[in-house]
Design a protein around this motif. Structure first.
Motif, PDB file in Angstrom:
ATOM      1  N   TRP A 535       2.499   7.902  18.997  1.00 57.39           N
ATOM      2  CA  TRP A 535       1.086   7.527  19.082  1.00 57.39           C
ATOM      3  C   TRP A 535       0.905   6.182  18.377  1.00 57.39           C
ATOM      4  N   ILE A 536      -0.132   5.478  18.740  1.00 57.58           N
ATOM      5  CA  ILE A 536      -0.523   4.318  17.949  1.00 57.58           C
ATOM      6  C   ILE A 536      -1.888   4.623  17.365  1.00 57.58           C
ATOM      7  N   ASP A 537      -2.031   4.400  16.050  1.00 59.92           N
ATOM      8  CA  ASP A 537      -3.352   4.621  15.454  1.00 59.92           C
ATOM      9  C   ASP A 537      -3.706   3.474  14.532  1.00 59.92           C
ATOM     10  N   PHE A 538      -5.006   3.303  14.294  1.00 57.43           N
ATOM     11  CA  PHE A 538      -5.504   2.144  13.561  1.00 57.43           C
ATOM     12  C   PHE A 538      -6.955   2.382  13.177  1.00 57.43           C
ATOM     13  N   ASP A 539      -7.417   1.587  12.211  1.00 59.88           N
ATOM     14  CA  ASP A 539      -8.829   1.546  11.839  1.00 59.88           C
ATOM     15  C   ASP A 539      -9.426   0.282  12.431  1.00 59.88           C
ATOM     16  N   ILE A 540     -10.641   0.379  12.987  1.00 61.73           N
ATOM     17  CA  ILE A 540     -11.257  -0.750  13.676  1.00 61.73           C
ATOM     18  C   ILE A 540     -12.735  -0.848  13.319  1.00 61.73           C
ATOM     19  N   ALA A 541     -13.232  -2.075  13.249  1.00 64.68           N
ATOM     20  CA  ALA A 541     -14.655  -2.341  13.024  1.00 64.68           C
ATOM     21  C   ALA A 541     -15.029  -3.603  13.788  1.00 64.68           C
ATOM     22  N   PHE A 542     -16.346  -3.825  13.984  1.00 62.47           N
ATOM     23  CA  PHE A 542     -16.816  -4.971  14.757  1.00 62.47           C
ATOM     24  C   PHE A 542     -17.937  -5.687  14.016  1.00 62.47           C
ATOM     25  N   SER A 543     -18.087  -6.969  14.309  1.00 65.26           N
ATOM     26  CA  SER A 543     -19.218  -7.716  13.771  1.00 65.26           C
ATOM     27  C   SER A 543     -20.506  -7.198  14.405  1.00 65.26           C
ATOM     28  N   PRO A 544     -21.626  -7.321  13.699  1.00 62.31           N
ATOM     29  CA  PRO A 544     -22.894  -6.786  14.224  1.00 62.31           C
ATOM     30  C   PRO A 544     -23.306  -7.407  15.553  1.00 62.31           C
ATOM     31  N   THR A 545     -22.778  -8.592  15.840  1.00 65.48           N
ATOM     32  CA  THR A 545     -23.184  -9.293  17.063  1.00 65.48           C
ATOM     33  C   THR A 545     -22.313  -8.966  18.261  1.00 65.48           C
ATOM     34  N   SER A 546     -21.445  -7.961  18.149  1.00 63.76           N
ATOM     35  CA  SER A 546     -20.508  -7.667  19.231  1.00 63.76           C
ATOM     36  C   SER A 546     -21.241  -7.330  20.528  1.00 63.76           C
ATOM     37  N   PRO A 547     -20.660  -7.726  21.663  1.00 65.55           N
ATOM     38  CA  PRO A 547     -21.290  -7.434  22.957  1.00 65.55           C
ATOM     39  C   PRO A 547     -21.190  -5.954  23.286  1.00 65.55           C
ATOM     40  N   LYS A 548     -21.845  -5.560  24.385  1.00 66.67           N
ATOM     41  CA  LYS A 548     -21.812  -4.164  24.799  1.00 66.67           C
ATOM     42  C   LYS A 548     -20.386  -3.696  25.032  1.00 66.67           C
ATOM     43  N   LYS A 549     -19.583  -4.563  25.684  1.00 66.17           N
ATOM     44  CA  LYS A 549     -18.170  -4.252  25.850  1.00 66.17           C
ATOM     45  C   LYS A 549     -17.425  -4.894  24.703  1.00 66.17           C
ATOM     46  N   HIS A 550     -17.054  -4.092  23.725  1.00 68.90           N
ATOM     47  CA  HIS A 550     -16.432  -4.605  22.516  1.00 68.90           C
ATOM     48  C   HIS A 550     -15.016  -5.101  22.791  1.00 68.90           C
ATOM     49  N   ASN A 630      -4.467  -0.760   8.935  1.00 68.71           N
ATOM     50  CA  ASN A 630      -3.631   0.444   9.082  1.00 68.71           C
ATOM     51  C   ASN A 630      -3.144   0.648  10.518  1.00 68.71           C
ATOM     52  N   LEU A 631      -2.705  -0.420  11.156  1.00 68.18           N
ATOM     53  CA  LEU A 631      -2.153  -0.342  12.501  1.00 68.18           C
ATOM     54  C   LEU A 631      -0.710   0.152  12.398  1.00 68.18           C
ATOM     55  N   ARG A 632      -0.386   1.256  13.079  1.00 69.26           N
ATOM     56  CA  ARG A 632       0.931   1.856  12.904  1.00 69.26           C
ATOM     57  C   ARG A 632       1.303   2.725  14.104  1.00 69.26           C
ATOM     58  N   ILE A 633       2.599   2.936  14.250  1.00 74.38           N
ATOM     59  CA  ILE A 633       3.135   3.903  15.211  1.00 74.38           C
ATOM     60  C   ILE A 633       3.324   5.221  14.474  1.00 74.38           C
ATOM     61  N   ARG A 634       2.801   6.289  15.036  1.00 73.89           N
ATOM     62  CA  ARG A 634       2.951   7.620  14.445  1.00 73.89           C
ATOM     63  C   ARG A 634       3.932   8.413  15.285  1.00 73.89           C
ATOM     64  N   HIS A 635       5.018   8.854  14.662  1.00 71.00           N
ATOM     65  CA  HIS A 635       6.099   9.517  15.384  1.00 71.00           C
ATOM     66  C   HIS A 635       5.929  11.031  15.387  1.00 71.00           C
ATOM     67  N   ALA A 636       6.709  11.685  16.233  1.00 73.05           N
ATOM     68  CA  ALA A 636       6.579  13.133  16.422  1.00 73.05           C
ATOM     69  C   ALA A 636       6.855  13.909  15.141  1.00 73.05           C
ATOM     70  N   ASP A 637       7.738  13.377  14.289  1.00 80.65           N
ATOM     71  CA  ASP A 637       8.076  14.093  13.055  1.00 80.65           C
ATOM     72  C   ASP A 637       7.076  13.865  11.937  1.00 80.65           C
ATOM     73  N   GLY A 638       5.991  13.141  12.218  1.00 82.59           N
ATOM     74  CA  GLY A 638       4.964  12.886  11.218  1.00 82.59           C
ATOM     75  C   GLY A 638       5.130  11.577  10.472  1.00 82.59           C
ATOM     76  N   SER A 639       6.292  10.936  10.586  1.00 78.55           N
ATOM     77  CA  SER A 639       6.505   9.654   9.923  1.00 78.55           C
ATOM     78  C   SER A 639       5.750   8.545  10.668  1.00 78.55           C
ATOM     79  N   THR A 640       5.556   7.418  10.008  1.00 79.39           N
ATOM     80  CA  THR A 640       4.855   6.301  10.619  1.00 79.39           C
ATOM     81  C   THR A 640       5.640   5.009  10.426  1.00 79.39           C
TER      82      THR A 640
END
Length: 676
Positions: A535-550, A630-640
């Motif tokens: 899996w790939i997981d990450f934390d994401i945020a946007f500026s208040p002025t972001s368009p409808k399609k972020h 925190n952009l990372r690959i999450r593997h089946a065994d729980g490691s990242t």
């Protein structure tokens, strides 16, 4: 005599003290020695167990259901047709929709996702997996493989390393990762090439690039000349001759009819070009010349199969040889899987249901009948072990079943289902049903009356859809599959936790950029292999002025000579909330600044997936910022595996300002500076 044999065996007699031998025993010694010699002599009918059957397993490459004349194909394949007429047609035999996974299924009896070799081609078969060759070898068989391996890379030998360096001298930084080789997986004899799509004449290079891939065991043989499948046939026949007096397992994965389209002149001459021009093809776009070449290739394979069968007949081995013909997936673009729907690169029946026949006179598999039980490449390991009365070796848990009793007695199959994953869908096949699951929709077919998958009855059978969906979920959970088009399981749902440095990517979108326009910014690299359980997981945020399609995060494809593009395409990038990332979703909780997302990577596995970035689309002018941590690959065994956790991980790609996108800024800021 018989009751004396245990006490006076060959070994015990040679150790007797002459002074202890009675006159009566002396009278027995000579005939007893003769008896012991006969007992040890191979071929003495009354003194040995029946000879174990040999196995010849032919695996065609990209030969579809409708490529054979036995299924109405327009190219005469009389020798293959004869096999179907003499043996048993296994009419619901399943593989995968591309090469490598089917080979792994056959070799290990385990699902390709489980062994890291699917859903796409590639992957190095682990030495932790027990193969069918190792099983036969443990039961006294000589084992050989002749043809296309495609279950790992060329072995790392000094000769091949030198050839690799020479072939890629213009790219000195290109790294070579050697494979284990076919011999390491239980094959005594191997005449193979390791890639896919190699030239049939040009010394087996792929599109003229890279070193030759042609090996005898671990001996690199770049100078052997000849048409690939003729060489394969020649070596397979030599193996059969050399081992005619002992049981053997001969695996022949032909290269035909995989691209490139190349045929010998005598095969082209044997096929009428005008007749070939009328043949239907999977793509509908193959040229008349391409159709002619493809037909000639099928003709060549048909003749080579006849040559192998003729050799078995000549040696008196045919009656007690289990002879299997099948393919690795549906038809390529120039071939036909008709009347089935789909072809190679699809998981409709035309991509995964394979033309298959088994002939074994001594085992009763004759007469041209059809067996309609569900089975496939997964089941061949335990089934062939049972057919040869061989002891199954110790393996990791198998997905395949022994179908021999059902096949022999024409009874229902013990196989309940086959499960497939491919790009933007997964599917399950039972003896009656085929359910395809896409993002947000289903297709259901009753194969018993609709094998062409023409009439979608999902809406009228919600109970079947629900039941089969649950079985698909169970399969995916068992495999640890990170499905790209379905939400991640609840256990992966965690809150965002940005901390310290975070990445800020800012771009100005001009009023000239339309919704179809996009800018892809590479921000992180990773040298590693990604699997369908990642899996790939990450934390994401946007500026208040972001368009409808972020802006959205995507893994990327491309290289120095090809522009980067997002691999997160519609239907292949669904987060844990069930949202397709390519739609540019914002934060689900309007009261939160940050959001954690997790997305399955099965659609692109296995293989290197080294670049990752942000995608901006046009349609709303302005200056916009996206934040990541925190952009990372999450593997089946729980490691990242971290991809981006601080400024030191930033790997910004080149950016050329245009009248669509300008003012790119890639920087790190403190998380406290991110405002709602």
């Amino acid at each position: 005599m018989r009751h004396l044999a245990p006490a006076l065996s060959k070994n015990s007699v040679t150790q007797l003290d002459p002074s202890m031998i009675t006159r009566h025993q002396r009278q027995l010694l000579i005939p007893l020695f003769v008896l012991s010699t006969l007992l040890s002599a191979k071929g003495t009918v009354w003194a040995t167990e029946p000879a174990k059957p040999n196995v010849v397993y032919i695996l065609a490459d990209d030969v579809g259901w409708g490529d054979l004349s036995v299924h109405g194909g327009g190219v005469p394949t009389p020798n293959i047709d004869k096999l179907f007429a003499q043996g048993i047609e296994v009419s619901h035999f399943m593989g995968w929709c591309v090469c490598s996974p089917t080979r792994a299924m056959f070799l290990t009896g385990r699902h390709p996702i489980r062994v890291g070799t699917g859903p796409e081609v590639g992957g190095e078969l682990s030495l932790d997996e027990t193969t069918i060759a190792e099983g036969f070898k443990a039961n006294g068989y000589r084992t050989g493989v002749f043809g296309k391996w495609h279950s790992g890379s060329d072995p790392d030998t000094p000769a091949f390393r030198a050839a690799f360096a020479e072939a890629f001298k213009a790219i000195p930084n290109k790294q070579f990762a050697g494979g284990h080789g076919a011999n390491a997986h239980g094959f005594d004899e191997a005449w193979v090439y390791y890639g896919g799509g190699a030239d049939f004449f040009n010394r087996r290079t792929v599109q003229g690039r890279g070193p030759v891939s042609w090996w005898h065991n671990r001996e690199f043989r770049p100078d052997d000349e000849g048409y690939t499948d003729d060489l394969v046939t020649q070596r397979a026949i030599e193996f059969i001759r050399e081992n005619k007096d002992q049981p053997f397992f001969c695996y022949v994965p032909f290269h035909i009819a995989h691209a490139p389209l190349q045929a010998k002149e005598n095969d082209l001459a044997a096929i009428d070009s005008k007749t070939a021009a009328k043949l239907p093809t999977a793509s509908g776009k193959t040229s008349d010349e391409g159709k002619h070449i493809h037909a000639a290739m099928l003709h060549s394979m048909d003749n080579n199969i006849a040559a192998i069968r003729d050799e078995l007949e000549k040696l008196g081995l045919s009656d007690n040889t289990i002879f299997v013909f099948t393919s690795d997936n549906g038809a390529m673009e120039a071939g036909s899987s008709l009347p089935l729907r789909g072809h190679k690169h699809t998981i409709y029946e035309g991509g995964v249901r394979l033309p298959t026949a088994i002939y074994w006179p001594k085992g009763g598999l004759t007469g041209g009948r059809k067996w309609n039980g569900l089975c496939g490449a997964l089941d061949m390991f335990p089934t062939l072990m049972a057919m040869t009365d061989s002891t199954m070796p110790k393996t990791q848990p198998l997905d395949g079943k022994n179908v021999w009793p059902a096949l022999r007695d024409n009874q229902p199959s013990p196989v309940e289902s086959y499960y497939f994953i491919w790009h933007d869908e997964d599917a399950i096949r039972t003896d009656r049903w085929k359910l395809h699951r896409f993002h947000g929709r289903y297709e259901l077919y009753d194969i018993t009356i609709d094998e062409t998958e023409s009439n979608n009855i999902a809406d009228s059978h919600p109970d079947v859809v629900k039941s089969l969906s649950a079985k698909m979920d169970a399969w995916a959970e068992s495999l640890g599959a990170a499905i790209s088009h379905q939400p991640a399981p609840k256990k992966y749902h965690v809150p965002a936790a940005p901390d310290g440095e975070v990445l800020a990517v800012t771009v100005t979108i001009t009023d000239k950029a339309k919704p179809k326009d996009r800018l892809v910014i590479n921000i992180a690299n990773w040298i590693g292999t990604q699997y369908a359980t990642d899996w790939i997981d990450f934390d994401i945020a946007f500026s208040p002025t972001s368009p409808k399609k972020h802006p959205y995060f995507s893994t990327l494809e491309g290289n120095n000579s090809k522009p980067f593009g997002p691999l997160f395409k519609p239907g292949t990038s669904v987060d844990q909330f069930g949202r397709d990332q390519s739609t540019g979703p914002g934060i689900a909780d309007v009261n939160s600044v940050w959001e954690h997302r997790i997305i399955g990577l099965s659609s692109t596995a296995p293989g290197p997936l080294s670049k990752h970035g942000i995608v901006f689309t046009g349609g709303t002018p302005g200056t916009f910022t996206v934040y990541l941590d925190n952009l990372r690959i999450r593997h089946a065994d729980g490691s990242t595996t971290p991809l981006w956790s601080s400024g030191k991980d930033t790997r910004a790609g080149k950016f050329t300002p245009s009248d669509l996108f300008t003012d790119l800024k890639i920087r790190t800021i403190n998380v406290s500076e991110v405002r709602p």
